[in-house]
Enzyme design. Structure first.
Site, PDB file in Angstrom:
ATOM      1  N   SER A  73       0.820  -1.213   0.000  1.00 49.57           N
ATOM      2  CA  SER A  73       0.000   0.000   0.000  1.00 49.57           C
ATOM      3  C   SER A  73       0.855   1.264   0.000  1.00 49.57           C
ATOM      4  O   SER A  73       0.393   2.330  -0.435  1.00 49.57           O
ATOM      5  CB  SER A  73      -0.941   0.008   1.206  1.00 49.57           C
ATOM      6  OG  SER A  73      -0.214   0.004   2.419  1.00 49.57           O
ATOM      7  N   GLU A 284       1.490 -13.405   3.630  1.00 49.73           N
ATOM      8  CA  GLU A 284       1.390 -11.940   3.682  1.00 49.73           C
ATOM      9  C   GLU A 284       1.120 -11.492   5.118  1.00 49.73           C
ATOM     10  O   GLU A 284       0.320 -10.592   5.380  1.00 49.73           O
ATOM     11  CB  GLU A 284       0.306 -11.430   2.730  1.00 49.73           C
ATOM     12  CG  GLU A 284       0.498  -9.967   2.351  1.00 49.73           C
ATOM     13  CD  GLU A 284      -0.541  -9.469   1.349  1.00 49.73           C
ATOM     14  OE1 GLU A 284      -0.295  -8.417   0.751  1.00 49.73           O
ATOM     15  OE2 GLU A 284      -1.590 -10.125   1.177  1.00 49.73           O
ATOM     16  N   ARG A 290      -5.076  -8.893  10.120  1.00 56.82           N
ATOM     17  CA  ARG A 290      -4.149  -9.135  11.231  1.00 56.82           C
ATOM     18  C   ARG A 290      -4.818  -9.725  12.471  1.00 56.82           C
ATOM     19  O   ARG A 290      -4.143 -10.041  13.446  1.00 56.82           O
ATOM     20  CB  ARG A 290      -3.450  -7.828  11.620  1.00 56.82           C
ATOM     21  CG  ARG A 290      -2.739  -7.150  10.447  1.00 56.82           C
ATOM     22  CD  ARG A 290      -1.935  -5.957  10.891  1.00 56.82           C
ATOM     23  NE  ARG A 290      -1.317  -5.265   9.757  1.00 56.82           N
ATOM     24  CZ  ARG A 290      -0.388  -4.328   9.872  1.00 56.82           C
ATOM     25  NH1 ARG A 290       0.023  -3.946  11.070  1.00 56.82           N
ATOM     26  NH2 ARG A 290       0.123  -3.758   8.802  1.00 56.82           N
TER      27      ARG A 290
END
Length: 350
Positions: A73, A284, A290
Site C-alpha cells: 500500500s 502476507e 491481522r
C-alpha cells in the site's frame, strides 16, 4: 524448508512514513522536498522492527524464509510523477535489502518498481537492474494499475510492458502481480482492489498470447488468484470462446498462485481446482488481515494451518511449502543452494 513467497515490510520504523509524508507534502507546495540522505534508520531500529514482528511470527509458525518486498500500500505509484516514485522506490528497496543482510537466512529481497501513471514501464529498468546487481533481488512486484484504482494503463499483454519482461527473462526473475493503494472510493484497497486486480490480471493473460512471445516468463498471482479458482469454469469457457488453447497450456505453464487465502474452505478450493505445481506457500503476514479468527482461535493469516489440515500428501505439502517456490524463483533457489540449504527437487517447472 517452509518458504513464504509473499511478505511486505509493513512494520518499518516510523521514520520511513514521516519522510514519505514530507515528500508528499512537498508535492502540494506546502513544504520543501526532503533529501533521501535525511532519512536515518539504524540497523538496531531495523532489527527491532523485524524481531518483534515478522521474525517472531515466522518462528512461531515454522517459516524458514520470507521473500520480502516493500509495503504494497506504500508503493502508491499514483502519487507525484516518475521522479517521486523513483526516489521512493529506491529508499524502500534499500531498506528491504538491509533487512536481508541483517537476517540473511530469513529474508530475501524483492524489488518494488518506480512505476508512474502514463510513464513508459521501461523507465523502471534502471532501478530493477540496480536491485538485481546490488541487492540480489530474487523477484519483483509489478503493479498493473499505477493509477491507484482507475486502470489507465494498457493490459499486461501490451507491448509497452515488454522491456520489463525482457529483463525478467534475462535475469530469470518472476514477478508478483500486486497493485497498491486505491484512491478510487468505489474500491477498498485490500478488500476489493487487490482481489479485483488479481482476477483482472488473469483475464488479461487469457485474452492475450503473451507467453508465446515469452515462454519463460513467470507471474505469481497473489491472494489465491482473486476470483480465479472460484470461477475457473468461467475462465475455461471464455478461453474456448476466444479460440485459445486449454488453460493448462495457455496459462498454467507460466502463472502461479499463492496461498494468501484466509479460511479453510478457500484453501481447500484452491487446492482442488489448481494443480499442486502451480501453488506456492505464502501468508502476507502482518498485512491486510491481522486479527484472530474467532471461529478458529488462530490468526486469519496463519495459512500454514490450513495447508496442514487440507489432507495433502507429504510430497504435495513439501512441494507447496518449498519446491514449487524454488522452481519459480531460480535466483532464490541459487541463494539457498549457496547457503547450503538443499537443492531444488526435480519438478515440472525445473
Amino acid at each position: 524448508m517452509i518458504i513464504d513467497c509473499h511478505g511486505h515490510y509493513t512494520t518499518a520504523p516510523p521514520a520511513l512514513g514521516a519522510w514519505r509524508d514530507r515528500q508528499v507534502s512537498a508535492l502540494a507546495g506546502s513544504a520543501a522536498a526532503p533529501d533521501p540522505a535525511e532519512l536515518r534508520i539504524s540497523d538496531d531500529e531495523l532489527r527491532e522492527s523485524i524481531e518483534s514482528n515478522q521474525l517472531k511470527l515466522m518462528d512461531e509458525r515454522g517459516i524458514d524464509l520470507t521473500v520480502f518486498s516493500p509495503r504494497a500500500s506504500f508503493m502508491a505509484h499514483h502519487v507525484g510523477d516518475f521522479s517521486t516514485s523513483a526516489q521512493w522506490a529506491a529508499i524502500c528497496n534499500e531498506l528491504c535489502f538491509r533487512v536481508s543482510q541483517l537476517f540473511p537466512e530469513r529474508f530475501a529481497p524483492a524489488a518494488m518498481l518506480p512505476q508512474s501513471p502514463g510513464v513508459d514501464p521501461a523507465s523502471c529498468i534502471p532501478e530493477l537492474e540496480r536491485c538485481i546487481r546490488e541487492y540480489g533481488a530474487v523477484a519483483l512486484n509489478l503493479n498493473p494499475d499505477p493509477s491507484g484504482g482507475y486502470w489507465t494503463s494498457p493490459p499486461l499483454t501490451d507491448r509497452s510492458w515488454y522491456p520489463v519482461y525482457e529483463k525478467m527473462v534475462e535475469y530469470d526473475l518472476p514477478a508478483m502481480i500486486h497493485v497498491s493503494t486505491s484512491v478510487n472510493a468505489a474500491f477498498h484497497t485490500t478488500g476489493s482492489h487487490y482481489l479485483n486486480a488479481d482476477t483482472t490480471a488473469v483475464m488479461q493473460l487469457i485474452q492475450g498470447d503473451l507467453f508465446s512471445d515469452f515462454p519463460e516468463l513467470k507471474f505469481v498471482i497473489p491472494h489465491g488468484g482473486g476470483a480465479t479458482p472460484y470461477h475457473w469454469g468461467r475462465f475455461r469457457g471464455l478461453a474456448m470462446a476466444l479460440k485459445k488453447p486449454p488453460l493448462e497450456e495457455h496459462l498454467l505453464r507460466n502463472v502461479f498462485f499463492d496461498t494468501c487465502v484466509y479460511h479453510q474452505p478457500g484453501i481447500d478450493l484452491l487446492l482442488e481446482v489448481m494443480p499442486t505445481a502451480n501453488i506456492l506457500f505464502a501468508s502476507e503476514m502482518i498485512g491486510a488481515v491481522r486479527d484472530i479468527d474467532p471461529q478458529t482461535g488462530f490468526n486469519f493469516d496463519d495459512t500454514g494451518r490450513y495447508l496442514a489440515a487440507a489432507g495433502l500428501t507429504p510430497e504435495e505439502l513439501a512441494d507447496i511449502q518449498e519446491h514449487n517456490t524454488r522452481a519459480v524463483y531460480p535466483r532464490l533457489d541459487a541463494l539457498l543452494t549457496q547457503q547450503g540449504r538443499g537443492t531444488q527437487r526435480s519438478s515440472t517447472h525445473a
